[in-house]
Write a protein that holds these residues in place. Structure first.
Motif, PDB file in Angstrom:
ATOM      1  N   HIS A  40       0.834  -1.203   0.000  1.00  0.00           N
ATOM      2  CA  HIS A  40       0.000   0.000   0.000  1.00  0.00           C
ATOM      3  C   HIS A  40       0.871   1.257   0.000  1.00  0.00           C
ATOM      4  O   HIS A  40       0.564   2.240  -0.678  1.00  0.00           O
ATOM      5  N   ASP A  41       1.966   1.215   0.751  1.00  0.00           N
ATOM      6  CA  ASP A  41       2.862   2.367   0.828  1.00  0.00           C
ATOM      7  C   ASP A  41       3.466   2.695  -0.535  1.00  0.00           C
ATOM      8  O   ASP A  41       3.605   3.877  -0.892  1.00  0.00           O
ATOM      9  N   LYS A  46       3.719   6.257  -5.224  1.00  0.00           N
ATOM     10  CA  LYS A  46       3.641   6.475  -6.679  1.00  0.00           C
ATOM     11  C   LYS A  46       2.364   7.213  -7.095  1.00  0.00           C
ATOM     12  O   LYS A  46       2.178   7.518  -8.268  1.00  0.00           O
ATOM     13  N   LYS A  47       1.478   7.458  -6.115  1.00  0.00           N
ATOM     14  CA  LYS A  47       0.196   8.141  -6.373  1.00  0.00           C
ATOM     15  C   LYS A  47      -0.584   7.430  -7.478  1.00  0.00           C
ATOM     16  O   LYS A  47      -1.032   8.039  -8.458  1.00  0.00           O
ATOM     17  N   VAL A  48      -0.747   6.126  -7.307  1.00  0.00           N
ATOM     18  CA  VAL A  48      -1.379   5.286  -8.322  1.00  0.00           C
ATOM     19  C   VAL A  48      -2.898   5.468  -8.316  1.00  0.00           C
ATOM     20  O   VAL A  48      -3.539   5.429  -7.264  1.00  0.00           O
ATOM     21  N   ASP A  49      -3.452   5.667  -9.515  1.00  0.00           N
ATOM     22  CA  ASP A  49      -4.905   5.755  -9.676  1.00  0.00           C
ATOM     23  C   ASP A  49      -5.509   4.403 -10.028  1.00  0.00           C
ATOM     24  O   ASP A  49      -6.587   4.053  -9.545  1.00  0.00           O
ATOM     25  N   ARG A  67      -5.505  -8.503  -1.010  1.00  0.00           N
ATOM     26  CA  ARG A  67      -5.841  -8.628   0.413  1.00  0.00           C
ATOM     27  C   ARG A  67      -4.773  -7.955   1.270  1.00  0.00           C
ATOM     28  O   ARG A  67      -5.084  -7.296   2.276  1.00  0.00           O
ATOM     29  N   ALA A  68      -3.499  -8.093   0.876  1.00  0.00           N
ATOM     30  CA  ALA A  68      -2.400  -7.496   1.644  1.00  0.00           C
ATOM     31  C   ALA A  68      -2.418  -5.963   1.551  1.00  0.00           C
ATOM     32  O   ALA A  68      -2.077  -5.274   2.514  1.00  0.00           O
ATOM     33  N   ILE A  69      -2.802  -5.457   0.390  1.00  0.00           N
ATOM     34  CA  ILE A  69      -2.885  -4.000   0.221  1.00  0.00           C
ATOM     35  C   ILE A  69      -3.938  -3.410   1.144  1.00  0.00           C
ATOM     36  O   ILE A  69      -3.767  -2.341   1.729  1.00  0.00           O
TER      37      ILE A  69
END
Length: 308
Positions: A40-41, A46-49, A67-69
């Motif tokens: 998630h970090d 990366k500011k992913v959309d 699930r991990a995110i």
């Protein structure tokens, strides 16, 4: 839009990146061949959309990775796989994956899915902007809140009067129009008369749809309600056009006709509707040119004037 691609097939990653860049859909800000190094970090950094991730990978598969995110990832996830197991797809959906592409991947399908996801993200952003503006009205002292509530009641009361004058009360879209007046008055109160800019119709319709359906509504539900609201308002304005035209046909000097015809409508449309009524011709609503934004703008100004 900013994309991140996770797939153990380098050819698939390359093809997806080429499609994204060739069609100007956005920028690929990162790639991985397995989900074990995705966090998630990293997505936040990366500011992913939009995350595009393969379902089956050797070390950590797509479902384990999603699930991990966790559910804190604010972007959208597109799952890719040649496996069509209903159980696995169902589990992916339960984790918040709303979009699924089967392999071997098809260029047209990818374009359609990505554009749909981008539309949903833009809609959510528009909703968030409107909600932040409205929430800003609540960060005030109690007396001001009471004054704002009283003023909003007045705008609705005055709106009822104006819609009665225009022959719109009783139409299904009249409720939508009153809600539009409330949204405009809230924004007007927040920004002040000197700096108030009339928002786009899309933003107004999005605001009233979000208020009606609540924050749990899906983008598809919001889009459906927005379109339905637009149609109701257009039908109500058409009935108002007919009402005003009939007044002029009966008495060209009727005060309501003189006051409202040229304010709310293009006079050519009024004249055309008068001739249709005179000749007992009932046109299709789609044949009438209705300027919804002009009508709502004039209605808001007239409603505020009637308040004072």
């Amino acid at each position: 839009m900013r994309f991140f691609i996770v797939d153990d097939d380098e050819g698939v990653r390359s093809m997806l990146a080429d499609i994204i860049e060739d069609f100007g859909l956005g920028e690929v800000v990162g790639e991985l061949e397995d989900g074990s190094n995705l966090s998630h970090d990293l997505l936040e950094l990366k500011k992913v959309d939009i995350l595009m991730i393969d379902l089956l990978m050797p070390i950590r598969d797509g479902i384990q990775t999603v699930r991990a995110i966790g559910q804190d990832f604010s972007g959208k996830i597109i799952m890719l796989s040649q496996i069509e197991s209903k159980d696995m797809i169902g589990e992916a959906y339960s984790l918040g994956v709303q979009y699924y592409i089967t392999k071997p991947i098809n260029r047209l399908e990818i374009l359609e899915i990505i554009r749909k996801v981008m539309d949903h993200l833009r809609l959510q952003k528009s909703m968030s902007d409107i909600q932040r503006t409205i929430q800003g009205l609540q960060i005030v002292s109690s007396p001001k809140i009471q004054r704002t509530a009283d003023a909003e009641n007045k705008i609705v009361t005055s709106g009822h009067f104006m819609l009665s004058e225009l022959g719109m009360i009783g139409e299904a879209g009249s409720k939508d129009v009153l809600e539009m007046l409330e949204v405009l008055y809230q924004l007007d109160s927040e920004t002040g008369e000197t700096s108030f800019t009339f928002p786009s119709l899309k933003d107004i319709f999005t605001s009233i749809a979000a208020k009606k359906l609540g924050h749990r509504a899906s983008p598809a539900e919001l889009n459906k309600e927005i379109k339905a609201s637009e149609q109701r308002v257009r039908r109500a304005i058409f009935q108002t056009l007919t009402h005003v035209a009939s007044l002029g046909l009966t008495d060209y000097s009727h005060p309501k006709f003189e006051n409202y015809a040229s304010k709310f409508f293009d006079f050519t449309e009024i004249r055309k509707r008068m001739l249709e009524l005179q000749n007992e011709v009932e046109p299709s609503q789609s044949q009438v040119r209705i300027n919804t934004k002009k009508f709502i703008q004039v209605l808001y100004v007239e409603t505020k004037r009637s308040m004072s």
